[in-house]
Design a protein around this motif. Structure first.
Motif, PDB file in Angstrom:
ATOM      1  N   THR A   5      24.582  -9.554  -7.223  1.00 42.39           N
ATOM      2  CA  THR A   5      25.778  -8.931  -6.922  1.00 42.39           C
ATOM      3  C   THR A   5      26.619  -8.494  -8.150  1.00 42.39           C
ATOM      4  N   HIS A  25      23.982  -1.537  -7.590  1.00 38.44           N
ATOM      5  CA  HIS A  25      25.514  -1.548  -7.653  1.00 38.44           C
ATOM      6  C   HIS A  25      26.373  -0.525  -8.559  1.00 38.44           C
ATOM      7  N   VAL A  45      26.189  -5.123  -3.915  1.00 32.77           N
ATOM      8  CA  VAL A  45      24.820  -5.938  -4.048  1.00 32.77           C
ATOM      9  C   VAL A  45      23.867  -4.768  -4.698  1.00 32.77           C
TER      10      VAL A  45
END
Length: 237
Positions: A5, A25, A45
């Motif tokens: 993340t 991401h 993510v």
């Protein structure tokens, strides 16, 4: 599976971002800070098979990268009860399968890869070949992108597992639009979308989705037209 993340901001409200196929991401490099400036703690993510998240495990691509696998990963990784969840393309498909369990207050599906407006259009081999795309080819396909987005695309393609495309070939042979939304939901449609056609938009409206079109934008709306992307979220942020 726990996913990699990236976060922006420290606001009291939480926004979740889920990217599309071939990306990670970093596709949200402008959206993340824009939402953080609006008071969100933003969590994006890398889906399995993308970025630095783990690759899928199993005997074939479908077992490794089926939609339910993506959804399980989102539930394993992200907090429930977020104020906002946005999924683009494959990320919108993944979010659709996870949304009831994640329980965000609002969901936005940006040019979602739920089906193809023209049946038979999806060819996983074409997607797989794009892994070798050059800077010039990416620019030709996406002429409105900033140079930084082209560089991000080159970097994300290098990390992407093309089996994620082959896992979808059977799905799109039988894909249908989803039923009524389980949370208030916006479908954000690209002006020249090859995923959600005008008739699809009307069906979705009839099922309880709000549908807004960003005229002139291609499939990756937030990279083609960031101001248009954000403007189309008026009332949803």
């Amino acid at each position: 599976m726990k996913l990699n993340t990236r976060e922006w901001g420290t606001g009291d409200r939480v926004a979740l971002l889920v990217h599309g196929i071939m990306s990670d991401h970093r596709t949200w490099r402008s959206v993340g800070p824009a939402l953080a400036a609006r008071g969100y703690r933003v969590i994006a993510v890398d889906l399995r098979g993308h970025g630095v998240s783990p690759r899928g495990e199993g005997a074939d691509p479908v077992e490794r990268y089926g939609p339910e696998r993506y959804a399980e990963d989102l539930v394993d990784t992200l907090p429930g009860g977020a104020e906002l969840a946005i999924g683009h393309s494959l990320g919108a498909l993944s979010l659709l399968h996870a949304v009831e369990r994640l329980g965000p207050a609002r969901a936005v599906y940006s040019d979602p890869a739920w089906k193809f407006a023209q049946p038979g259009l999806f060819d996983p081999a074409v997607f797989a070949q794009f892994k070798q795309a050059t800077r010039e080819q990416i620019t030709a396909v996406s002429p409105r992108w900033e140079a930084a987005d082209v560089e991000v695309e080159l970097a994300t393609l290098a990390l992407w597992d093309p089996d994620t495309a082959f896992a979808l070939s059977g799905l799109y042979a039988r894909a249908e639009l989803p039923g009524p939304p389980v949370v208030p939901s916006l479908v954000q449609r690209a002006g020249n979308s090859w995923l959600i056609g005008p008739e699809d938009a009307e069906v979705l409206r009839g099922r309880g989705y709000e549908v807004r079109t960003v005229d002139g934008a291609g499939h990756t709306i937030h990279r083609d037209d960031l101001p248009g992307f954000l403007a189309s979220l008026d009332g949803w942020l």
